[in-house]
Design a protein around this motif. Structure first.
Motif: not given
Ligand code: HEM
Length: 136
Positions: A26-28, A46, A49, A75-76, A80, A83, A85, A89-90, A93, A121, A124
């Motif tokens: 998932l991460f470039s 990341h 953030k 925006y977030l 996601h 990408k 997500i 996935h949350f 993390v 968390y 959020l």
């Protein structure tokens, strides 16, 4: 924790990939490497953030009883969503974040602290996912 951001950021990603190796694609900045790059600003970005926004979420919860909605969340959510997500996935993390804060604070780590970070968390993540659901 602030003094140890590069090492903790690396730990955060190591934990994420230990829990869910598939997240690498998932991460470039991870998908084409076998190892998590050391001192890569994107790795740090990341992790920092997620740490910072969880702290801000805790402050908003204390002051207003909820996580502030607004353009940052939108925006977030959009970033996601694009990408790929999803909800599960949350959880990955979250676990990586808790393990990282535990390492960062050392002996001071306790159940109350774990509860506070979890609550901040979760709220959020729920707010981001609510925006993702609106946009999907
Ligand atoms: C990108 C924050 C959870 C995967 C980003 C960005 C931010 C961010 C600010 C940069 C967006 C941009 O400018 O393009 C957060 C916060 C999270 C969170 C605050 C939780 C509270 C997650 C989760 C995943 C994830 C659960 C899934 C494993 C990604 C990916 C990117 C990204 C893959 C793009 C990175 C790249 O390839 O450059 N995130 N994120 N994030 N996030 Fe998260």
């Amino acid at each position: 924790m602030k003094e140890d951001i590069p090492a903790l950021s690396l730990h955060f990603f190591t934990q994420t990939l230990e829990i869910a190796p598939g997240a690498k694609r998932l991460f470039s900045f991870l998908k084409d490497t076998d190892e998590i790059p050391q001192n890569d600003p994107k790795v740090k970005s990341h992790a920092v953030k997620v740490f910072k926004m969880t702290c801000e979420s805790a402050i908003q919860l204390r002051e207003k009883g909820e996580v502030a909605s607004g353009s940052t969340l939108k925006y977030l959510a959009s970033a996601h969503l694009h990408k790929g997500i999803v909800g599960s996935h949350f959880e990955v993390v979250k676990e990586a974040l808790l393990r990282t804060v535990e390492k960062g604070v050392g002996e001071k780590w306790c159940e109350d602290m774990k509860g506070a970070w979890s609550e901040a968390y979760d709220q959020l993540a729920a707010a981001i996912q609510a925006e993702m659901n609106k946009e999907a």
